[in-house]
Every structure is written in structure tokens, then in C-alpha cells.
Design a protein around this motif. Sequence first.
Motif, mmCIF file in Angstrom:
data_model
loop_
_atom_site.group_PDB
_atom_site.id
_atom_site.type_symbol
_atom_site.label_atom_id
_atom_site.label_comp_id
_atom_site.label_asym_id
_atom_site.label_seq_id
_atom_site.Cartn_x
_atom_site.Cartn_y
_atom_site.Cartn_z
ATOM 1 N N GLN A 60 77.957 66.373 47.235
ATOM 2 C CA GLN A 60 78.838 65.583 46.377
ATOM 3 C C GLN A 60 80.005 64.973 47.153
ATOM 4 O O GLN A 60 81.119 64.862 46.636
ATOM 5 C CB GLN A 60 79.357 66.430 45.210
ATOM 6 C CG GLN A 60 78.268 67.026 44.334
ATOM 7 C CD GLN A 60 77.370 65.950 43.734
ATOM 8 O OE1 GLN A 60 77.839 65.012 43.132
ATOM 9 N NE2 GLN A 60 76.067 66.099 43.919
ATOM 10 N N VAL A 61 79.742 64.575 48.402
ATOM 11 C CA VAL A 61 80.725 63.843 49.196
ATOM 12 C C VAL A 61 80.093 62.522 49.602
ATOM 13 O O VAL A 61 79.080 62.495 50.300
ATOM 14 C CB VAL A 61 81.149 64.635 50.451
ATOM 15 C CG1 VAL A 61 82.149 63.830 51.283
ATOM 16 C CG2 VAL A 61 81.754 65.978 50.053
ATOM 17 N N LEU A 62 80.682 61.426 49.143
ATOM 18 C CA LEU A 62 80.165 60.085 49.424
ATOM 19 C C LEU A 62 80.803 59.557 50.700
ATOM 20 O O LEU A 62 82.021 59.534 50.835
ATOM 21 C CB LEU A 62 80.474 59.151 48.261
ATOM 22 C CG LEU A 62 80.061 57.691 48.418
ATOM 23 C CD1 LEU A 62 78.552 57.559 48.446
ATOM 24 C CD2 LEU A 62 80.643 56.841 47.299
ATOM 25 N N THR A 63 79.965 59.129 51.652
ATOM 26 C CA THR A 63 80.445 58.579 52.921
ATOM 27 C C THR A 63 80.501 57.060 52.823
ATOM 28 O O THR A 63 79.467 56.404 52.691
ATOM 29 C CB THR A 63 79.518 58.992 54.080
ATOM 30 O OG1 THR A 63 79.394 60.413 54.106
ATOM 31 C CG2 THR A 63 80.080 58.514 55.407
ATOM 32 N N ALA B 269 89.442 54.768 51.108
ATOM 33 C CA ALA B 269 89.032 56.007 51.761
ATOM 34 C C ALA B 269 87.750 55.839 52.569
ATOM 35 O O ALA B 269 86.942 54.939 52.329
ATOM 36 C CB ALA B 269 88.860 57.107 50.717
ATOM 37 N N SER B 270 87.560 56.751 53.520
ATOM 38 C CA SER B 270 86.310 56.826 54.276
ATOM 39 C C SER B 270 85.303 57.728 53.568
ATOM 40 O O SER B 270 84.103 57.511 53.657
ATOM 41 C CB SER B 270 86.571 57.367 55.682
ATOM 42 O OG SER B 270 87.522 56.585 56.363
ATOM 43 N N LEU B 271 85.815 58.766 52.899
ATOM 44 C CA LEU B 271 84.980 59.704 52.151
ATOM 45 C C LEU B 271 85.499 59.785 50.729
ATOM 46 O O LEU B 271 86.699 59.676 50.488
ATOM 47 C CB LEU B 271 85.014 61.102 52.783
ATOM 48 C CG LEU B 271 84.595 61.238 54.249
ATOM 49 C CD1 LEU B 271 84.792 62.671 54.725
ATOM 50 C CD2 LEU B 271 83.153 60.826 54.442
ATOM 51 N N VAL B 272 84.591 59.996 49.773
ATOM 52 C CA VAL B 272 84.960 60.149 48.371
ATOM 53 C C VAL B 272 84.331 61.440 47.856
ATOM 54 O O VAL B 272 83.118 61.635 47.969
ATOM 55 C CB VAL B 272 84.474 58.955 47.512
ATOM 56 C CG1 VAL B 272 84.857 59.167 46.055
ATOM 57 C CG2 VAL B 272 85.061 57.648 48.029
ATOM 58 N N LEU B 273 85.165 62.329 47.311
ATOM 59 C CA LEU B 273 84.667 63.580 46.728
ATOM 60 C C LEU B 273 84.258 63.308 45.290
ATOM 61 O O LEU B 273 85.100 63.066 44.436
ATOM 62 C CB LEU B 273 85.751 64.662 46.776
ATOM 63 C CG LEU B 273 86.396 64.926 48.139
ATOM 64 C CD1 LEU B 273 87.369 66.097 48.031
ATOM 65 C CD2 LEU B 273 85.353 65.195 49.199
ATOM 66 N N ILE C 98 85.893 69.400 51.130
ATOM 67 C CA ILE C 98 86.517 68.824 52.322
ATOM 68 C C ILE C 98 86.179 69.676 53.538
ATOM 69 O O ILE C 98 85.868 69.164 54.613
ATOM 70 C CB ILE C 98 88.038 68.718 52.133
ATOM 71 C CG1 ILE C 98 88.371 67.776 50.976
ATOM 72 C CG2 ILE C 98 88.714 68.240 53.423
ATOM 73 C CD1 ILE C 98 89.840 67.724 50.651
ATOM 74 N N ILE C 99 86.233 70.989 53.366
ATOM 75 C CA ILE C 99 85.899 71.895 54.471
ATOM 76 C C ILE C 99 84.428 71.745 54.841
ATOM 77 O O ILE C 99 84.067 71.766 56.019
ATOM 78 C CB ILE C 99 86.216 73.354 54.091
ATOM 79 C CG1 ILE C 99 87.655 73.456 53.574
ATOM 80 C CG2 ILE C 99 85.996 74.272 55.280
ATOM 81 C CD1 ILE C 99 88.688 72.924 54.525
#
Length: 804
Positions: free
Chosen positions: A285-288, A573-577, A585-586
Motif C-alpha cells: 500500500q505504498v504508491l511509487t 511527493a515521490s511516495l504516497v501511503l 514508511i519503515i
Amino acid sequence: MNDTKQQDTGPFPAGLSSATAAQRLQTEGLNELGQRQRRALFGIVRDVLKEPMFLLLLVAGGIYLIMGDRGEALTLLGFVLIIMSVTVLQERRTDNALAALRDLSSPRALVMRDGREVRIAGRELVREDCLLLAEGDRVPADARLLSAHELATDESMLTGESVAVSKATGDTMYAGTLVVAGQGMAIVTATGQHTEMGRIGQSLEEISLQTSPLREEMNRLTQRLAVIGVLLSLLLIALFWWLRSGLLEGVLAGIGLAMALLPQEFAVIMIVFFALAARRLAAAQVLTRRLHAIESLGETTVLCVDKTGTLTQNRMQVAALSIPGQRLMLDATTPTRLPENFHELIDYAVLASESQPHDPMEKAFHQLSGMRSPRTDSDPDLRVLAREYELTPGLLAMSHVWRSSQAHDIVAAKGAPEAVALLCQLSNEQQRQAMQEAESLAGLGLRVIAVAKALHPATQPWPDHQREFQFEWLGLAALADPLRLEVPDAMAQCMRAGIRVVMITGDHPQTAAAIARHRVKPEQKLALVEALKAQQEVVAMTGDGVNDAPALKAAHIGIAMGQRGTDVAREAASLVLLHDDFASIIEAIRMGRRTYANMRQAMVYTLAVHVPIAGLAMLPVLFGLPLLLTPLHIAFLELVIDPACSLVFEAEAGPADLMSSPPRSTRETLLSRRQVLHSLVYGSLTTLVVFLLYQQMLGLFDHGIARAVAFVMLVTANAALILPARQADRSGKKMLSQVTPTTLWVVAVTATALWLVTCWAPLAAAFRFESLSTMQWMTGVAGGLVMLPVFELTKYLIQPVTPR
């Protein structure tokens, strides 16, 4: 409500006409943000083609085409198409996901059009529309209040503060903020890019995106190898022509050497690794949004977090109650039922709040009342809310009058401690004690609210001002914005990984001082990030509000919250949670470190297997032997072996100390001298052994059989090199016990392909081999497998001694 509002709206009660609104929409544009940042498919393809590595592959393919070698030209062009397709599809998929995320914060608007209330899409709102607002509404544009009734907004998206801001007639309502209490009517003053949110969004365009150090290093390595390949190829052609007088064969040998040295796999490895890492992050669930952010994740030294909504849940909860002479701290160990002497305090706090609250503070009072105290609103004597006294700039307190069947109406008040103390007309000593307790609670970082009660004869009219009630001081309620549940463990992991966490917020530890707090503006957050970067820190910045967007874009890695975050923050952003989970994030940092470590080992392997390919293309010429490798053989090695083996390295779990070692330095290169030495030694040993076998086989068999056996040994040795090259810190025994299914699959596919091209007569003839017998084929395989302990011994000898 509408009749009441129309009395105060002056010339705007009917709103705009539909025709005027349509004309203005056509002239001024839609009420949208960030549309210019969305790229078309052509733009994505154009950006991909600008990469130096792609240009080099295109030029190399063109050279082969001019020389008449269509097979090699199509091979290189095929590489270009595959890489481009992966990149374009990833970028397009990301943009589509962002378009879906945009709907999460796209508000609708209730406006007056042609004298009627009409609900329209927020994007269709225009300047001078008459906007009707109520609790729970997202403000769709900047507007000036024409009238307000106990109106308050959550402006944390802009300011980072979780405490509601009271609004009065004439105040400005900002696009993207949330109405948490009351109602109001406003005239739209700005839409789209002209709003405060849009102004911050436009400032992002002045911030340049960070370059990728790995991509720059890869470009330099690619250029150097390309120059070396061209020079050596020309030298080999000249030597062949001089020693053997065969220009055509010399050109073929030169082409083979150029293919061995042209670094087309480097582009494949980098893109494939980043794309697969992005897919793994998407599963978490982290969009790059920008692939190079995966590289920078492993270098992160400072994680800047915006407190509200990132570390905290952006909702209030009662943390302490205080009555004269006694304080009760509330946590998970507090009994289910509050002590009896605190019931009145929380009950009146509920009575001074809305019955169906949207304000986080009032929600906290209702929750505590329902869980730990009898619900006052179930009392048959308290039926109707008869009168409300609004909070004003001159008196930061509000009161509710409840009509009952008794002889007296009940009045409940809450507000700032000094304001409620004024309502209660406390003595100097009482006020000193109350303020001292309020400051003590505020010193714990809590938001402090005072509560009071009064009785008013039901037969008498209500006063014009709440100061005229005879209030009695009940006590203080202190509230906190609690941490997200996953934050403590995530913080601990950051510490183990050597990552410093910095909280950027407008909140002050002393809530008493926070009454006059200075908000952290977007420019200030940006300055903090830039200051950290100036100290050679690699900065990751998290946030969800518009006020975070400039810092998100300026940081090496900007990480936006996807669910409650604004469009501007997500675009920057570069990443979207996607699930706003701080712990992810970790996981993203872990994935960045893992990807880089695995890519390094893949590069070690790729460089190592190219050494024997280049060496075996040159040595037969120098020693007067028939050519061992032709361009077709090298194409087989590069198209079948190298890409498949890169999948083995990508699937590795990474070193054991992945998240317990400090971040890698930005000055650290992808391949250190020791790792280059590993590659050169591995490759040189393979070159020497295979060439000696080839020389011996030429004395025993025809050229076709000798070439085929040597080729089997070369491919087997390259496949065997996968095991020691997977992780530099693993012993041979541990490597064999941790062979992954991907490794077994690659070995099986490689063995099958190798058997087909050397033992199946039609394919063997196409590769200019004579089909091998089982014994001959096994001889080549055994020779390649013998290299495995040699590789392991070499790794042990070159490995630096680890201090105990």
C-alpha cells in the motif's frame, strides 16, 4: 436556516444566475488544482527516450543495422522496447492511481443559484458564488463569510494544527479546510490556482526535482564501458586483419567483443529492479510516483514528519480531568467508570457541545461520556436545546441553554480557562489556582478547556449575553491528539537503522503558549528541509497537508498520506501511503535498502560474467585459434542468462543487518573497489579455465564439438557464480541452505536452454555447434561446476576481516 441567512447576506441572497456562472466558468476555468502536473502518454515516452542509456542502445542498434546485422540490431532495439514498455506502464499506472486518489478529497458544494439551493461539483464553483456551509463540509474554495453561527474549521491541512479555528462574519474560509462546527454563508473570492491552496501548489513549480545519484553513476559507467568497448573492438579488428588478413572475420570478432562490453544489461537491471520494488511497495500500500526515490530510501539519514495526521491520529481524546483540589489522568488503565465526583464535569462538557459533533474535541467529550459516565442526554429532565451563545473573539467561550421540565433551565459553558474564569467571576485566589492548574496541564502538551454551569429561572427571559448568567466553575478538561498505534515501534526501527526523526509542526509543547502560537508556514518547512540538505543529510519528508507540499517536493524523498492528504501534497511527493500507515514508511525504507543491496550484487555478477565473454572473444585471436564466440553466442548469453539471473538477485531478502546498520553514504558508489575486484577475479578465473579447456578440446575433437563443450562450461560456470554472488556475507553452506525457488527456476531454465542449443541438432547447427553426446555435455557441465568451490574460496580470500 435559509431565511435566517438571507437577512444578513446583503446583495447576495439569490446567488449568481446559471448563465453568469456558466460564462464565468468558461472564462476563469475549473476550480481544480494540479492538472498541469499530469503527463500525457506522449510526454512519458519522450522523457524515457531522453535517458542517455536508451540513446546509447538506440545508437548501438543503428550501427549494427548499418553493418547489415539485423539480428543484433533487432536484439538491441528489442531491449529498448522492453525497457520503455516497463517504464511507461509503471508511470501510467501511477498516474491513474493518483487520479483515483484525487476523488478522495474532491468536495461538492451547496450554493445559491437563481435564488435556489443547488448542490454542484466543487470543480464547477466560480468566483462570487454564494456558498452554504454546515458541519462536516469540505470548503471547496476560498470565501469570505457573510454570516456565521458558531462556525469553526479544521485548518490542519494548511497550518498543521489539529485545534479547530473559530470563524466570524468577515473572516476568510480557505479551500480544503473542514467545517467542524456551526453553519455559515460565504461569498467565493478565489477558485483553483488562485486560492491559498493553489498558491502553495504553484510554488512547487519553482522547486527542482532531485537528480538520481545512482542513475548518474550508471550513466558514467555506461559511457566508460562503451568507450572501452569501441576502442577494444577497433583494436581487435586491426589485430585480426594484421595477423590473419581476414577483414570480414575481424569485423565479426570486433562485433562480438563490442556486444560483450556494451552495457545494455545495466539499464535492464536498474529499471527491472526499481519496477519490481515499486510493485512490491504497491502490495504494501505504498504508491511509487518517482522510481529514483527507491534508490534514495536506502540513503535516508533524517525523516522529517509532520505531527498532525502523520504521527498523530488528528483526533482529540480526553487525557486528564481536573476539579478543584483533584486531578485524574486518563489512559488505558483508567477504570471503565469515572469516579463520581468527575461525572458533573464531563456531563457539562457534553452539554456545552453539539449533540452530533464534528469537532474532534467535542467528539472526545461525547466518547468519554458514553464510555465512562452516565449519559446526561438520557435524563428526562433535559430534553431541548433552547439557546446557544456563540464563541466570539472578545470572549473565547460558548454556552448552551437547555430547557427542562424543572423550574430552572440548565446552562453549560466551555472555553479557554481565562474566559470561563471571567464568566464565573472567580476571586483572585481562585483564578490563580485555576490558571496554575491549567498551565500545569498545558505543560504536558495538552489542550486545556474549562467547563462551568449555571441555573436560570425558566420563567425569566434569557439574557442577551452569556456573561449575565451566574456561572459556577466546575473544572478543566485536557485533551491530547494521540499518537498512531504503529508509531512507537516504527520510531524504534528508525533508531536501530540509524535514521534521525525530526518532527516539524506548528504546535508548541506549552498549550498555554499555543494560544498565541506562531504557525509553521510552508516557506518555513521548506527552509528546514533545505537546511538539513545543506548539512549533507538525505531527507525524507512525510506530510498530508497543503502546507507540507513544498517541503515534500524539495526533500530527497517526499512521502504523502493518500487517504486524508491533499491533491497538492500527493502530486509533490515521490511516495504516497495509500492507507496512511506510518509503519509502511519503515517498510519502504527497508525495501529501498534491500533493492540497492541486491542491485549491487547483480552488478557484481553481471560485470563478472562479461569478463570471460570479452576475454574469450579476444584470446583465440591472439593465440591463433578458431573463434570461440560469435555475436549469436553472445546474444544467447545476454538474452537468456543475464536477464534471468537478475531476477534471482532481485528476489533476495537482503543482508541480515539490513535495518540494523547505518544508512549508506551518498559518497558510496554502487560498486566499490573490492566488489570490482571480486568481479574481475571471478571473471578472469572463468576465462582462464574455459580457454584452457577449449585449447585442449581442439586437440581432441573437431572445432564444432570443442566450441560446444567450452560453451557449455562457460554457461555452467556463469550459472554457478549466482550462488556466491547472491550475498557477499554468506558462507557456501548457508548459501546452499537458502536457495530460493527463483534460483532453482532460473537454473532449470538455463540448463534446458543450454541443452537445446548444444544437443538438439537443428539448433546446434544454427549456433555453429556439432551436437554433443551426453558424456560430452556432462563434461562441460562438470567443468563449470568445479568453479563453484573456486569462487567460494576467492570470496573468502578477498573478503575483509571482520573484527570480533
